[in-house]
Design a protein around this motif. Structure first.
Motif, PDB file in Angstrom:
ATOM      1  N   GLY A 160      -8.578   7.363   0.791  1.00 44.25           N
ATOM      2  CA  GLY A 160      -7.929   6.116   0.380  1.00 44.25           C
ATOM      3  C   GLY A 160      -8.913   5.137  -0.243  1.00 44.25           C
ATOM      4  O   GLY A 160      -8.577   4.433  -1.195  1.00 44.25           O
ATOM      5  N   THR A 179     -12.270  -0.151   8.108  1.00 46.72           N
ATOM      6  CA  THR A 179     -11.040   0.572   8.451  1.00 46.72           C
ATOM      7  C   THR A 179     -11.352   1.699   9.439  1.00 46.72           C
ATOM      8  O   THR A 179     -10.635   1.891  10.426  1.00 46.72           O
ATOM      9  CB  THR A 179     -10.376   1.129   7.183  1.00 46.72           C
ATOM     10  OG1 THR A 179     -10.304   0.091   6.195  1.00 46.72           O
ATOM     11  CG2 THR A 179      -8.974   1.638   7.461  1.00 46.72           C
TER      12      THR A 179
ATOM     13  N   GLN B 152      -5.233  -4.505   2.548  1.00 45.71           N
ATOM     14  CA  GLN B 152      -6.102  -3.546   1.841  1.00 45.71           C
ATOM     15  C   GLN B 152      -6.237  -2.264   2.669  1.00 45.71           C
ATOM     16  O   GLN B 152      -6.193  -1.159   2.126  1.00 45.71           O
ATOM     17  CB  GLN B 152      -7.497  -4.152   1.601  1.00 45.71           C
ATOM     18  CG  GLN B 152      -7.547  -5.233   0.527  1.00 45.71           C
ATOM     19  CD  GLN B 152      -7.471  -4.672  -0.894  1.00 45.71           C
ATOM     20  OE1 GLN B 152      -7.606  -3.463  -1.124  1.00 45.71           O
ATOM     21  NE2 GLN B 152      -7.241  -5.547  -1.867  1.00 45.71           N
ATOM     22  N   GLN B 153      -6.390  -2.409   3.974  1.00 44.32           N
ATOM     23  CA  GLN B 153      -6.530  -1.233   4.841  1.00 44.32           C
ATOM     24  C   GLN B 153      -5.257  -0.388   4.823  1.00 44.32           C
ATOM     25  O   GLN B 153      -5.325   0.850   4.796  1.00 44.32           O
ATOM     26  CB  GLN B 153      -6.832  -1.671   6.277  1.00 44.32           C
ATOM     27  CG  GLN B 153      -8.193  -2.342   6.422  1.00 44.32           C
ATOM     28  CD  GLN B 153      -8.526  -2.719   7.856  1.00 44.32           C
ATOM     29  OE1 GLN B 153      -7.634  -2.808   8.699  1.00 44.32           O
ATOM     30  NE2 GLN B 153      -9.795  -2.929   8.134  1.00 44.32           N
ATOM     31  N   THR B 155      -3.169  -0.206   2.393  1.00 40.29           N
ATOM     32  CA  THR B 155      -3.094   0.451   1.079  1.00 40.29           C
ATOM     33  C   THR B 155      -3.999   1.674   1.047  1.00 40.29           C
ATOM     34  O   THR B 155      -3.654   2.703   0.451  1.00 40.29           O
ATOM     35  CB  THR B 155      -3.450  -0.552  -0.032  1.00 40.29           C
ATOM     36  OG1 THR B 155      -2.649  -1.722   0.145  1.00 40.29           O
ATOM     37  CG2 THR B 155      -3.181   0.017  -1.410  1.00 40.29           C
ATOM     38  N   VAL B 156      -5.139   1.572   1.703  1.00 41.32           N
ATOM     39  CA  VAL B 156      -6.033   2.733   1.852  1.00 41.32           C
ATOM     40  C   VAL B 156      -5.282   3.874   2.550  1.00 41.32           C
ATOM     41  O   VAL B 156      -5.360   5.028   2.133  1.00 41.32           O
ATOM     42  CB  VAL B 156      -7.304   2.335   2.656  1.00 41.32           C
ATOM     43  CG1 VAL B 156      -8.027   3.570   3.195  1.00 41.32           C
ATOM     44  CG2 VAL B 156      -8.248   1.514   1.789  1.00 41.32           C
ATOM     45  N   ASP B 159      -2.597   5.403   0.142  1.00 46.30           N
ATOM     46  CA  ASP B 159      -3.201   6.277  -0.875  1.00 46.30           C
ATOM     47  C   ASP B 159      -3.847   7.506  -0.244  1.00 46.30           C
ATOM     48  O   ASP B 159      -3.829   8.593  -0.830  1.00 46.30           O
ATOM     49  CB  ASP B 159      -4.255   5.501  -1.670  1.00 46.30           C
ATOM     50  CG  ASP B 159      -3.637   4.396  -2.510  1.00 46.30           C
ATOM     51  OD1 ASP B 159      -2.411   4.428  -2.748  1.00 46.30           O
ATOM     52  OD2 ASP B 159      -4.372   3.480  -2.930  1.00 46.30           O
TER      53      ASP B 159
END
Lengths: 192, 192
Positions: A160, A179, B152-153, B155-156, B159
């Motif tokens: 990601g 993360t 953001q995490q 979204t990681v 993806d």
């Protein structure tokens, strides 16, 4: 490509393929250009590799593990399992900040080929298993509740971060480490 | 492609492009094939789109948001912010189990083009911002400590699940939901 010249035609083709497929794409790299950069005739190429697909697979077989190895901590380093995992993410976040970063070669290959039975897709899967196994080993040593699930989650973060970087066109500072650390806490991986 | 026929040439080209770029790849889809599937002459295509790059950008502009919308909960649904986020990951995990799943069209475009300034790369970045904004909005409503970082995490994870699926050649059941839930806990997103 300065080091290619001294190598034999097979090695030159593998190196040119590894670089061009990663930087420019697999489909975008025609056999003409590949042979030109490698300094090998098309005839010689097809004597060494039956098809372009075979070259795609063998180049990934060679250079996929190199990418992973470049991000692993030294086995002799006095690090805890948790530190070993976070070391890898620190290195990966740093790589993602490099203007020459184009993601994970294994994921890129699978993304572009869109065929899970392609010989290079099998190589991508096997290479990626090495990363998952590294995570699972450290997770076990660190006392995680479910090492295999945690290893899969960490691989999701690894991939990601690469995807985020490609979409943003810039590194996403510290995102992988932060993360991963949250998931290590959640998975019960001891700090010690 | 059965619904394409009644549409005009511009619409037919956008739909054919959206499908072919996603299923077969951007570079792998030549203008000839695109026009053939759309039932439009090359001459007409170049009257409607200055370049193939422009068509790549406009097709993503059109179909990128459709992918996101298909995974969002109904705005009227009686769900908490946390449930909204997990709903999206349940849908995404389910999509990843579909044999016709080839990942996120925005990430695929960025991965294949390898040029952050390409018009389609700009569209990919903008589309992805919609997803990040959805996460950040829900994270704020749910009382997360740092909504943008959590977004953001997440979204990681989104993806990363797509990448794992492409590499494995099969869905990775429940991986997105489990990973997202752990990050929501870590980020202080209330269950209520």
């Amino acid at each position: 490509m300065t080091t290619i010249e001294k190598a034999g035609p097979r090695e030159r083709l593998l190196r040119a393929a590894g670089e061009l497929f990663y930087r420019e794409g697999i489909t975008a790299t025609g056999v003409e250009r590949l042979c030109q950069v490698a300094g090998v005739s098309k005839r010689s190429m097809y004597q060494l590799f039956e098809t372009k697909d075979e070259l795609v697979a063998q180049a990934l077989e060679r250079f996929g593990p190199v990418t992973l190895a470049a991000h692993l901590p030294d086995e002799a380093a006095p690090l805890t399992p948790r530190e070993r995992i976070l070391y890898l993410f620190e290195r990966w976040d740093a790589s993602a900040g490099d203007p020459e970063f184009y993601g994970c070669p294994c994921v890129n290959t699978a993304t572009e080929l869109k065929d899970a039975t392609h010989p290079a897709a099998l190589v991508a899967r096997r290479n990626k298993r090495e990363l998952i196994d590294f995570f699972a080993r450290q997770a076990t040593l660190g006392g995680a509740r479910d090492p295999e699930t945690l290893a899969q989650q960490l691989t999701v973060v690894f991939d990601g971060v690469a995807a985020r970087t490609l979409v943003e066109g810039a590194g996403v500072a510290g995102l992988g480490v932060a993360t991963a650390a949250a998931l290590l806490d959640a998975g019960g991986l001891r700090a010690g």
